[in-house]
Write a protein that holds these residues in place. Structure first.
Motif, PDB file in Angstrom:
ATOM      1  N   LEU A   1     -14.638  93.361 -41.363  1.00 31.03           N
ATOM      2  CA  LEU A   1     -15.425  94.604 -41.486  1.00 31.03           C
ATOM      3  C   LEU A   1     -14.518  95.775 -41.864  1.00 31.03           C
ATOM      4  CD1 LEU A   1     -17.980  94.810 -38.497  1.00 31.03           C
ATOM      5  CD2 LEU A   1     -18.432  94.209 -40.864  1.00 31.03           C
ATOM      6  N   VAL A   2     -13.374  95.838 -41.189  1.00 27.31           N
ATOM      7  CA  VAL A   2     -12.432  96.941 -41.458  1.00 27.31           C
ATOM      8  C   VAL A   2     -11.994  96.906 -42.924  1.00 27.31           C
ATOM      9  CG1 VAL A   2     -10.158  97.890 -40.865  1.00 27.31           C
ATOM     10  CG2 VAL A   2     -11.662  97.051 -39.056  1.00 27.31           C
ATOM     11  N   GLU A   3     -11.753  95.698 -43.420  1.00 23.88           N
ATOM     12  CA  GLU A   3     -11.346  95.569 -44.836  1.00 23.88           C
ATOM     13  C   GLU A   3     -12.441  96.060 -45.766  1.00 23.88           C
ATOM     14  OE1 GLU A   3      -9.973  91.684 -46.095  1.00 23.88           O
ATOM     15  OE2 GLU A   3      -8.574  91.658 -44.400  1.00 23.88           O
ATOM     16  N   ARG A   4     -13.676  95.642 -45.476  1.00 23.86           N
ATOM     17  CA  ARG A   4     -14.799  96.046 -46.321  1.00 23.86           C
ATOM     18  C   ARG A   4     -14.975  97.564 -46.265  1.00 23.86           C
ATOM     19  NH1 ARG A   4     -16.264  94.041 -50.267  1.00 23.86           N
ATOM     20  NH2 ARG A   4     -18.438  94.669 -50.144  1.00 23.86           N
ATOM     21  N   ASP A   5     -14.814  98.106 -45.056  1.00 24.57           N
ATOM     22  CA  ASP A   5     -14.946  99.561 -44.901  1.00 24.57           C
ATOM     23  C   ASP A   5     -13.898 100.280 -45.749  1.00 24.57           C
ATOM     24  OD1 ASP A   5     -15.852 102.070 -43.593  1.00 24.57           O
ATOM     25  OD2 ASP A   5     -13.825 102.016 -42.767  1.00 24.57           O
ATOM     26  N   ALA A   6     -12.678  99.740 -45.719  1.00 20.48           N
ATOM     27  CA  ALA A   6     -11.601 100.360 -46.502  1.00 20.48           C
ATOM     28  C   ALA A   6     -11.925 100.325 -47.997  1.00 20.48           C
ATOM     29  CB  ALA A   6     -10.290  99.648 -46.216  1.00 20.48           C
ATOM     30  N   GLU A   7     -12.526  99.213 -48.438  1.00 17.43           N
ATOM     31  CA  GLU A   7     -12.906  99.110 -49.858  1.00 17.43           C
ATOM     32  C   GLU A   7     -13.939 100.166 -50.218  1.00 17.43           C
ATOM     33  OE1 GLU A   7     -14.213  95.122 -50.805  1.00 17.43           O
ATOM     34  OE2 GLU A   7     -12.414  94.308 -49.861  1.00 17.43           O
ATOM     35  N   PHE A   8     -14.951 100.299 -49.335  1.00 17.83           N
ATOM     36  CA  PHE A   8     -15.995 101.291 -49.604  1.00 17.83           C
ATOM     37  C   PHE A   8     -15.432 102.711 -49.559  1.00 17.83           C
ATOM     38  CE2 PHE A   8     -19.124  98.077 -49.658  1.00 17.83           C
ATOM     39  CZ  PHE A   8     -20.219  98.644 -50.281  1.00 17.83           C
TER      40      PHE A   8
ATOM     41  N   LYS B   1     -22.584 104.809 -47.039  1.00 22.41           N
ATOM     42  CA  LYS B   1     -22.030 103.568 -47.601  1.00 22.41           C
ATOM     43  C   LYS B   1     -23.169 102.636 -48.017  1.00 22.41           C
ATOM     44  CE  LYS B   1     -19.215 102.388 -44.181  1.00 22.41           C
ATOM     45  NZ  LYS B   1     -18.327 101.522 -43.406  1.00 22.41           N
ATOM     46  N   VAL B   2     -24.201 102.577 -47.165  1.00 19.03           N
ATOM     47  CA  VAL B   2     -25.358 101.722 -47.459  1.00 19.03           C
ATOM     48  C   VAL B   2     -25.990 102.141 -48.794  1.00 19.03           C
ATOM     49  CG1 VAL B   2     -27.728 101.198 -46.701  1.00 19.03           C
ATOM     50  CG2 VAL B   2     -25.849 101.094 -45.059  1.00 19.03           C
ATOM     51  N   GLN B   3     -26.090 103.460 -49.000  1.00 14.49           N
ATOM     52  CA  GLN B   3     -26.693 103.952 -50.251  1.00 14.49           C
ATOM     53  C   GLN B   3     -25.770 103.724 -51.452  1.00 14.49           C
ATOM     54  OE1 GLN B   3     -29.007 107.820 -49.346  1.00 14.49           O
ATOM     55  NE2 GLN B   3     -27.986 107.193 -47.475  1.00 14.49           N
ATOM     56  N   LEU B   4     -24.481 103.805 -51.184  1.00 16.53           N
ATOM     57  CA  LEU B   4     -23.528 103.519 -52.267  1.00 16.53           C
ATOM     58  C   LEU B   4     -23.641 102.061 -52.699  1.00 16.53           C
ATOM     59  CD1 LEU B   4     -21.154 104.597 -54.001  1.00 16.53           C
ATOM     60  CD2 LEU B   4     -19.605 103.932 -52.173  1.00 16.53           C
ATOM     61  N   ALA B   5     -23.994 101.207 -51.740  1.00 19.60           N
ATOM     62  CA  ALA B   5     -24.157  99.778 -52.057  1.00 19.60           C
ATOM     63  C   ALA B   5     -25.497  99.500 -52.739  1.00 19.60           C
ATOM     64  CB  ALA B   5     -24.033  98.956 -50.779  1.00 19.60           C
ATOM     65  N   GLY B   6     -26.332 100.529 -52.874  1.00 18.28           N
ATOM     66  CA  GLY B   6     -27.588 100.379 -53.626  1.00 18.28           C
ATOM     67  C   GLY B   6     -28.824 100.172 -52.771  1.00 18.28           C
ATOM     68  N   TYR B   7     -28.710 100.409 -51.466  1.00 16.56           N
ATOM     69  CA  TYR B   7     -29.865 100.249 -50.586  1.00 16.56           C
ATOM     70  C   TYR B   7     -30.385 101.619 -50.163  1.00 16.56           C
ATOM     71  CZ  TYR B   7     -28.175  95.480 -50.348  1.00 16.56           C
ATOM     72  OH  TYR B   7     -27.759  94.223 -50.674  1.00 16.56           O
ATOM     73  N   ARG B   8     -31.585 101.606 -49.574  1.00 15.41           N
ATOM     74  CA  ARG B   8     -32.195 102.878 -49.160  1.00 15.41           C
ATOM     75  C   ARG B   8     -32.147 103.027 -47.640  1.00 15.41           C
ATOM     76  NH1 ARG B   8     -37.877 103.145 -50.470  1.00 15.41           N
ATOM     77  NH2 ARG B   8     -38.010 100.885 -50.488  1.00 15.41           N
ATOM     78  N   ALA B   9     -32.033 104.278 -47.190  1.00 18.93           N
ATOM     79  CA  ALA B   9     -32.144 104.596 -45.758  1.00 18.93           C
ATOM     80  C   ALA B   9     -33.500 105.279 -45.589  1.00 18.93           C
ATOM     81  CB  ALA B   9     -31.027 105.536 -45.336  1.00 18.93           C
ATOM     82  N   VAL B  10     -34.348 104.694 -44.735  1.00 20.82           N
ATOM     83  CA  VAL B  10     -35.725 105.189 -44.618  1.00 20.82           C
ATOM     84  C   VAL B  10     -35.994 105.656 -43.192  1.00 20.82           C
ATOM     85  CG1 VAL B  10     -38.165 104.582 -44.866  1.00 20.82           C
ATOM     86  CG2 VAL B  10     -36.495 103.645 -46.452  1.00 20.82           C
ATOM     87  N   PHE B  11     -36.619 106.830 -43.092  1.00 27.42           N
ATOM     88  CA  PHE B  11     -37.046 107.350 -41.794  1.00 27.42           C
ATOM     89  C   PHE B  11     -38.538 107.099 -41.660  1.00 27.42           C
ATOM     90  CE2 PHE B  11     -39.434 110.965 -40.047  1.00 27.42           C
ATOM     91  CZ  PHE B  11     -39.059 110.881 -38.727  1.00 27.42           C
ATOM     92  N   THR B  12     -38.965 106.620 -40.483  1.00 25.69           N
ATOM     93  CA  THR B  12     -40.403 106.471 -40.260  1.00 25.69           C
ATOM     94  C   THR B  12     -40.838 107.319 -39.062  1.00 25.69           C
ATOM     95  OG1 THR B  12     -42.204 104.965 -39.733  1.00 25.69           O
ATOM     96  CG2 THR B  12     -40.030 104.255 -39.026  1.00 25.69           C
ATOM     97  N   PRO B  13     -41.853 108.156 -39.239  1.00 25.42           N
ATOM     98  CA  PRO B  13     -42.325 108.976 -38.122  1.00 25.42           C
ATOM     99  C   PRO B  13     -43.348 108.228 -37.263  1.00 25.42           C
ATOM    100  CG  PRO B  13     -43.498 109.582 -40.103  1.00 25.42           C
ATOM    101  CD  PRO B  13     -42.571 108.466 -40.490  1.00 25.42           C
ATOM    102  N   HIS B  14     -43.651 106.977 -37.665  1.00 21.76           N
ATOM    103  CA  HIS B  14     -44.701 106.237 -36.954  1.00 21.76           C
ATOM    104  C   HIS B  14     -44.156 105.461 -35.758  1.00 21.76           C
ATOM    105  CE1 HIS B  14     -46.995 107.519 -40.324  1.00 21.76           C
ATOM    106  NE2 HIS B  14     -46.315 106.788 -41.169  1.00 21.76           N
TER     107      HIS B  14
END
Lengths: 90, 518
Positions: A18-25, B436-449
């Protein structure tokens, strides 16, 4: 659901991965950021939050000391000229 | 070839409305506009054609003109284009060569003499939010070839604005928000419109397995995704067995957090991994084992406090499809909270989902973060009953970041991005993670429900360490300065969605004026 108990060594290996992947990101993100900074400022600067320029914090400029002579002159010029300045400034 | 073709469904429009629109088009910033007033009575068309426009606006009544235009502007009857707005549109298309659909902010009359206009400032492209209501507004600027691939121009013209927006965005590849005023609306109502039929048809076209419900009071459409599978969830709860007074009585926070999961949640395909600091009392651990039985695992953590490391350790000590990061000072309110969040993962582009968190007194603790530019919980300490400007607190939407006090994450995404960064031991590891999640191409979604309690102190202010700011900024400075789900025209360093006044501009104007005089 119940997952099996993992050997701490295996867990530690996974954490290291995980640490490695984090460093890459982090590297990717920093490179992107540096490109943007160079495009914007021509250099790489250390980040700090920019000053607040929203309404609440900037109205004070009207009362700042350097405005006093300007204000004085403005208030004492002939009225038609004052109106003209007002008109132009809006 | 003309530059802009403005399309208006003029059926039922009054002549006054059409004249007002014509006036707005004359000063909209283009000298080459064709205006298709679809369905207008012939006399109205003649009247408009006779109006003086410096040869800038040509009024047409047939859709054939569409083929000879570069950009199509869908403009609702009665609304106008904001002064010089097409200059900004042209500039936006020039900067974003691949853009094929643009939407922008709008100004609405208030009826108050002292403050005649209110402004709707729109966030960046948010497909989840568009399913709830037409937050992009009713004026859309689209490349002509995109219109051709969606539907005939006349069919699109007569559709409900929400329906039109959904159909066009389905075929658009690059949708751009222009943070400038585009529309001068006729209506005082700044709330986005919503059409249940449009959303239901959109879900059918996009193969989203969901039931749609209209909340007429807001108005918005709730897309309830169906739980087609039951993925396993690992709930990671870092704790040191702290006790605190909640609802007038003393409780061990982690015990009640875990108990509420087992007793209240209607979704039961989960296991709990408690990552306990060494000082956690043995009695607390015994009680937890009693509640959770075989579905509860306790991992000892004997290192200096590092929230990110504790969560990573918990997540790597089990197997599951999804990982729920959960603080020990939380409690489930809506029994189907987990189900609602899990169902969001039917969409493979969703990487992380967060619910609405409430303080002990039922005010909002977190409804997603905004970067203004200091990461802030939106509408913190306000009532969850309020809908917020443009109903943003009542709809599912993309956010730049979610609080890790309760966040459901796909395990493969968690592993792909390297979990929480241990370089942020206390603060902002969640922000870094979501980005980071968004940089990887995924979405972060908030739900008020989905609602949970988060018994955090209302007065707690996270200590800001300048080194951490610099570190976060070195990775994400541009995103912090310009949050895509915020708007540059809103007030900064606040947790509400409020248009900044013109005072900032007036200082600039005043200085430039003084320089001119000098």
């Amino acid at each position: 659901m119940v997952s099996p108990a993992f050997d701490p060594v295996v867990v530690q290996k996974k954490i290291d991965a995980l640490v490695e992947r984090d460093a890459e990101f982090a590297k990717m993100a920093r490179a992107r950021e540096e490109q943007r900074q160079i495009a914007r400022f021509g250099e790489i600067r250390e980040y700090s939050f920019p000053p607040n320029t929203s309404q609440v914090h900037v109205t004070n400029w009207v009362h700042s000391s350097w405005m006093r002579p300007v204000r004085f002159i403005y208030r004492n010029i002939p009225r038609p000229l004052r109106r003209l300045i007002k008109k132009l400034s809006i | 070839m003309s530059e802009f073709l403005v399309v208006t469904d003029a059926q039922g429009a009054t002549l006054d409305d059409l004249v007002t629109m014509h006036k707005s088009l004359v000063v909209s910033g283009s000298k080459d506009i064709k205006w298709l007033v679809y369905g207008a009575v012939p006399d109205a068309v003649k009247h408009l054609q006779r109006r003086w426009s410096f040869r800038r606006v040509r009024v047409v009544a047939t859709a054939d003109e569409f083929k000879t235009s570069e950009l199509v502007v869908f403009l609702n009857s009665g609304d106008g284009l904001y002064r010089e707005s097409l200059v900004n549109v042209r500039e936006t298309f020039r900067k974003n060569a691949t853009a094929d659909l643009i939407y922008g902010d709008s100004a609405h009359p208030t009826g108050i003499k002292a403050e005649p206009l209110s402004f709707v400032r729109r966030p960046g492209w948010s497909p989840e939010r568009l399913r709830a209501h037409c937050y992009v507004g009713e004026t859309l600027v689209v490349r002509a070839d995109l219109v051709a691939s969606a539907e005939t121009i006349t069919d699109l013209a007569v559709r409900h604005p929400h329906d039109r927006a959904l159909r066009l965005t389905e075929v658009a590849k690059n949708i751009v928000r222009m943070p400038e005023l585009l529309t001068m609306a006729k209506s005082q109502d700044t709330r986005p419109s919503a059409s249940l039929t449009a959303v239901a048809e959109h879900c059918a076209r996009q193969k989203i397995d969901a039931t749609c419900e209209l909340d007429a009071a807001v108005p918005s459409v709730r897309v309830k995704r169906k739980l087609t599978t039951e993925p396993s969830v690992a709930v990671i709860v870092p704790t040191r067995g702290t006790s605190a007074e909640v609802f007038g009585s003393e409780r061990v926070l982690v015990v009640e957090a875990v108990r509420s999961l087992f007793e209240k949640s209607t979704y039961q395909n989960f296991e709990v991994v408690v990552v306990a600091d060494t000082p956690t009392p043995q009695s607390v651990l015994d009680t937890l084992r009693e509640i959770g039985g075989a579905r509860l695992k306790i991992i000892d953590y004997d290192r200096p406090f590092n929230f990110a490391e504790k969560n990573n350790l918990g997540a790597m000590s089990c197997e599951s499809d999804l990982i729920l990061l959960l603080n020990d000072d939380t409690e489930i309110i809506t029994s189907d909270a987990l189900e609602i969040m899990v169902a969001m993962f039917n969409d493979p582009t969703v990487g992380v989902v967060g619910p609405m968190l409430l303080f002990e007194d039922s005010t909002i603790q977190s409804a997603g973060h905004i970067f203004s530019p200091d990461p802030t919980d939106l509408y913190r300490a306000r009532s969850p009953e309020m809908a917020g400007p443009q109903n943003l607190l009542k709809v599912q939407r993309e956010v730049s970041s979610l609080i890790a006090a309760c966040a459901l994450i796909r395990r493969d995404v968690f592993e792909q991005v390297g979990g929480l960064c241990m370089g942020f031991p206390g603060n902002w590891n969640d922000i870094d993670f979501c980005l980071k999640v968004q940089l990887a191409g995924y979405r972060a979604v908030f739900t008020p429900h989905a609602h949970l309690f988060h018994f955090e102190s209302k007065t707690r202010i996270a200590k800001r360490v300048e080194a951490e700011v610099a570190k976060l900024g070195a990775r994400w400075g541009s995103v912090l300065d310009d949050d895509p789900y915020f708007n540059p025209n809103l007030q900064r360093y606040t947790n509400i969605w409020k248009t900044d006044s013109t005072s900032k501009q007036s200082l600039d104007e005043a200085l430039s004026f003084l320089l001119t005089v000098a």
